[in-house]
Design a protein around this motif. Structure first.
Motif, PDB file in Angstrom:
ATOM      1  N   THR A  34       0.826  -1.217   0.000  1.00  9.00           N
ATOM      2  CA  THR A  34       0.000   0.000   0.000  1.00  9.00           C
ATOM      3  C   THR A  34       0.859   1.267   0.000  1.00  9.00           C
ATOM      4  O   THR A  34       0.508   2.257  -0.633  1.00  9.00           O
ATOM      5  N   LEU A  41      -9.325   2.659   1.485  1.00  4.78           N
ATOM      6  CA  LEU A  41      -9.031   1.294   1.041  1.00  4.78           C
ATOM      7  C   LEU A  41     -10.362   0.645   0.669  1.00  4.78           C
ATOM      8  O   LEU A  41     -11.283   0.567   1.503  1.00  4.78           O
ATOM      9  N   ASP A  59     -12.616  -1.928   2.597  1.00  2.00           N
ATOM     10  CA  ASP A  59     -13.289  -1.512   3.827  1.00  2.00           C
ATOM     11  C   ASP A  59     -14.487  -0.630   3.507  1.00  2.00           C
ATOM     12  O   ASP A  59     -14.335   0.556   3.190  1.00  2.00           O
ATOM     13  N   ARG A 111      -4.013  -9.185  11.975  1.00  2.00           N
ATOM     14  CA  ARG A 111      -4.645  -8.913  10.676  1.00  2.00           C
ATOM     15  C   ARG A 111      -4.609  -7.409  10.326  1.00  2.00           C
ATOM     16  O   ARG A 111      -4.851  -7.007   9.204  1.00  2.00           O
ATOM     17  N   TRP A 112      -4.286  -6.573  11.348  1.00  2.00           N
ATOM     18  CA  TRP A 112      -4.470  -5.121  11.197  1.00  2.00           C
ATOM     19  C   TRP A 112      -3.217  -4.300  11.521  1.00  2.00           C
ATOM     20  O   TRP A 112      -2.297  -4.801  12.138  1.00  2.00           O
ATOM     21  N   GLY A 113      -3.298  -3.013  11.172  1.00  2.00           N
ATOM     22  CA  GLY A 113      -2.390  -2.040  11.752  1.00  2.00           C
ATOM     23  C   GLY A 113      -2.954  -1.734  13.135  1.00  2.00           C
ATOM     24  O   GLY A 113      -4.146  -1.462  13.272  1.00  2.00           O
ATOM     25  N   GLU A 165       2.306  -2.360  11.999  1.00  2.00           N
ATOM     26  CA  GLU A 165       1.586  -3.157  11.005  1.00  2.00           C
ATOM     27  C   GLU A 165       1.528  -4.626  11.421  1.00  2.00           C
ATOM     28  O   GLU A 165       2.557  -5.244  11.666  1.00  2.00           O
ATOM     29  N   LYS A 166       0.337  -5.137  11.516  1.00  2.00           N
ATOM     30  CA  LYS A 166       0.061  -6.567  11.768  1.00  2.00           C
ATOM     31  C   LYS A 166       0.987  -7.201  12.822  1.00  2.00           C
ATOM     32  O   LYS A 166       1.754  -8.131  12.519  1.00  2.00           O
ATOM     33  N   VAL A 196      -6.435   0.064  12.876  1.00  2.00           N
ATOM     34  CA  VAL A 196      -6.609   1.108  11.854  1.00  2.00           C
ATOM     35  C   VAL A 196      -7.490   0.513  10.759  1.00  2.00           C
ATOM     36  O   VAL A 196      -7.253  -0.604  10.303  1.00  2.00           O
ATOM     37  N   ILE A 197      -8.501   1.264  10.372  1.00  2.00           N
ATOM     38  CA  ILE A 197      -9.402   0.834   9.292  1.00  2.00           C
ATOM     39  C   ILE A 197      -9.133   1.729   8.076  1.00  2.00           C
ATOM     40  O   ILE A 197      -8.618   2.840   8.233  1.00  2.00           O
ATOM     41  N   GLY A 198      -9.469   1.249   6.880  1.00  2.00           N
ATOM     42  CA  GLY A 198      -9.020   1.885   5.646  1.00  2.00           C
ATOM     43  C   GLY A 198      -9.528   3.259   5.264  1.00  2.00           C
ATOM     44  O   GLY A 198      -9.988   3.485   4.134  1.00  2.00           O
ATOM     45  N   TYR A 237      -7.862   7.226   5.688  1.00  2.30           N
ATOM     46  CA  TYR A 237      -6.736   7.987   6.225  1.00  2.30           C
ATOM     47  C   TYR A 237      -6.762   9.398   5.663  1.00  2.30           C
ATOM     48  O   TYR A 237      -7.011   9.575   4.470  1.00  2.30           O
ATOM     49  N   THR A 266       1.554   2.058   6.928  1.00  2.00           N
ATOM     50  CA  THR A 266       1.624   2.101   8.394  1.00  2.00           C
ATOM     51  C   THR A 266       3.047   2.436   8.860  1.00  2.00           C
ATOM     52  O   THR A 266       3.232   3.210   9.808  1.00  2.00           O
ATOM     53  N   TYR A 287     -18.857  -1.274   9.987  1.00  2.00           N
ATOM     54  CA  TYR A 287     -17.739  -1.716   9.141  1.00  2.00           C
ATOM     55  C   TYR A 287     -18.052  -3.032   8.443  1.00  2.00           C
ATOM     56  O   TYR A 287     -18.541  -3.972   9.073  1.00  2.00           O
TER      57      TYR A 287
HETATM   58  C1  G1P Z   1      -4.375  -2.581   5.377  1.00  2.00           C
HETATM   59  C2  G1P Z   1      -3.405  -1.842   6.290  1.00  2.00           C
HETATM   60  C3  G1P Z   1      -3.693  -2.186   7.752  1.00  2.00           C
HETATM   61  C4  G1P Z   1      -5.144  -1.844   8.077  1.00  2.00           C
HETATM   62  C5  G1P Z   1      -6.075  -2.578   7.096  1.00  2.00           C
HETATM   63  C6  G1P Z   1      -7.511  -2.132   7.274  1.00  2.00           C
HETATM   64  O1  G1P Z   1      -4.112  -3.960   5.456  1.00  2.00           O
HETATM   65  O2  G1P Z   1      -2.094  -2.196   5.939  1.00  2.00           O
HETATM   66  O3  G1P Z   1      -2.840  -1.445   8.588  1.00  2.00           O
HETATM   67  O4  G1P Z   1      -5.448  -2.205   9.410  1.00  2.00           O
HETATM   68  O5  G1P Z   1      -5.709  -2.301   5.736  1.00  2.00           O
HETATM   69  O6  G1P Z   1      -8.358  -2.881   6.468  1.00  2.00           O
HETATM   70  P1  G1P Z   1      -4.625  -4.997   4.321  1.00  2.00           P
HETATM   71  O7  G1P Z   1      -6.112  -5.105   4.478  1.00  2.00           O
HETATM   72  O8  G1P Z   1      -4.231  -4.412   3.014  1.00  2.00           O
HETATM   73  O9  G1P Z   1      -3.937  -6.288   4.631  1.00  2.00           O
END
Ligand code: G1P
Length: 271
Positions: free
Chosen positions: A109, A129, A132, A167-169, A189-190, A202-204, A206, A230, A252
Motif C-alpha cells: 500500500t 481502502l 473496507d 490482521r491489522w495495523g 503493522e500486523k 486502523v481501518i481503511g 486515512y 503504516t 464496518y
Molecule cells: C491494510 C493496512 C492495515 C489496516 C487494514 C484495514 O491492510 O495495511 O494497517 O489495518 O488495511 O483494512 P490490508 O487489508 O491491506 O492487509
C-alpha cells in the motif's frame, strides 16, 4: 479543505478467488452496485473533487468500466431507457473526477501511495481502502471535520478482538481529545498478539500529509516484504507529526474476504 482522494486498486484479491480470477474485486456487485461506487459516493458526499485510482495492467477492467461511452450512447439511442440514461449520467460524473496511475508490481500500500505523488496538490489528502466499506455514516466526512478543527492527520479506527490483531495495523493510544478521538503514539503493522500495543485497529480511511511521500520514497519493505503505509505513518509520528485515531460511527464491512463480501450484500440490503 481536502479536495483530493486516492484509492489503491491494484491488489490481486486472492481472498476472493475464484471470483477474482477474471474479475476486479472492486467491481463485484454489492446489492446490485459495484463496491467501488460506494467508495466514490462516500468521497463525493464528503466534498472530494478529484480521485486518483491506482490500478495495474491486470485491472484495466476498472478503467474500462468508466469508459464505455459509445456502448451507452448506442443503447440509449435505441431504447431511451430512463434507467440506463440515469446510470450513464452517474458513470460520466465519476469518470470526470477520476485519474489513473499504475502500480504493476504488488509492492504494498505504501508503494501504491507513492505512485500518486505528482497528482497531490494540497498539504493533505484522503485515502480510502476499497475492501473496507463503512455504511450508515460517512466516515470520510467525519474525518474531514476533525481535520478542519485540528489541522492534523487522521486514521479511522475500531476495537477488534485480541485474537485478530495480526490482521491489522494496531496503534497505541495517546492523549484523549474527546469520546471518539485520540492522538496516536505508535502504530505497528500486523503485530503478533504478544507485541500488539492494544486491540485498536486502523481501518481503511486515512487523511495523510503530503510529507508522507518523502518518507515513502525511503521506506524499506516491512511485514511480508511489502512497503506499508503504516510504517511511513510511524516514521512521521516519531518526528512529531500529529495523527488522530477516529473511532467512526458507521458499521464496518470487510469486503475483501469471501464471508465479509457475502455479508456486506446482506447488510446493505437491510438499509
Ligand atoms: C491494510 C493496512 C492495515 C489496516 C487494514 C484495514 O491492510 O495495511 O494497517 O489495518 O488495511 O483494512 P490490508 O487489508 O491491506 O492487509
Amino acid at each position: 479543505m481536502i479536495k483530493q482522494a486516492i484509492i489503491p486498486l491494484a491488489g490481486l484479491g486472492t481472498r476472493l478467488l475464484p471470483l477474482t480470477s477474471v474479475f476486479a474485486k472492486e467491481l463485484l456487485p454489492i446489492n446490485g452496485k459495484p463496491g467501488i461506487e460506494y467508495i466514490l459516493d462516500e468521497c463525493i458526499d464528503a466534498g472530494i473533487e478529484e480521485v486518483v485510482f491506482i490500478i495495474s495492467k491486470k485491472k484495466l477492467m476498472i478503467k474500462n468500466y468508466f469508459y464505455k461511452d459509445s456502448f451507452y450512447k448506442k443503447i440509449i439511442k435505441k431504447k431511451k431507457d430512463p434507467r440506463v440514461i440515469k446510470e450513464y449520467k452517474k458513470i460520466l460524473k465519476y469518470k470526470k473526477m477520476i485519474k489513473f496511475v499504475y502500480q504493476n508490481k504488488p509492492l504494498g500500500t505504501g508503494d501504491a501511495v507513492l505512485k500518486t505523488k505528482k497528482y497531490i496538490k494540497d498539504k493533505f489528502f484522503l485515502m480510502l481502502l476499497p475492501d473496507d466499506l463503512i455504511i450508515k455514516h460517512n466516515c470520510s466526512k467525519s474525518m474531514m471535520r476533525i481535520h478542519n478543527r485540528h489541522k492534523s492527520s487522521i486514521m479511522a479506527s475500531m476495537n477488534v478482538s485480541r485474537k485478530t490483531v495480526s490482521r491489522w495495523g494496531i496503534y497505541k493510544l495517546g492523549k484523549k481529545i474527546n469520546k471518539t478521538n485520540y492522538f496516536v503514539n505508535d502504530v505497528i503493522e500486523k503485530p503478533s498478539a504478544s507485541k500488539a500495543p492494544s486491540n485498536k485497529a486502523v481501518i481503511g480511511r486515512y487523511i495523510l500529509p503530503k510529507t508522507i511521500f518523502s518518507k515513502l520514497s525511503k521506506q524499506k519493505p516491512g511485514k511480508g516484504g511489502e512497503i506499508h503505509i503504516t510504517d511511513a505513518i510511524q516514521s512521521l509520528i516519531k518526528e512529531n507529526e500529529k495523527f488522530i485515531a477516529h473511532n467512526f460511527a458507521g458499521k464496518y464491512l470487510d469486503c475483501g474476504s469471501m464471508q465479509g463480501y457475502i455479508n456486506s450484500t446482506v447488510e446493505i440490503s437491510k438499509i
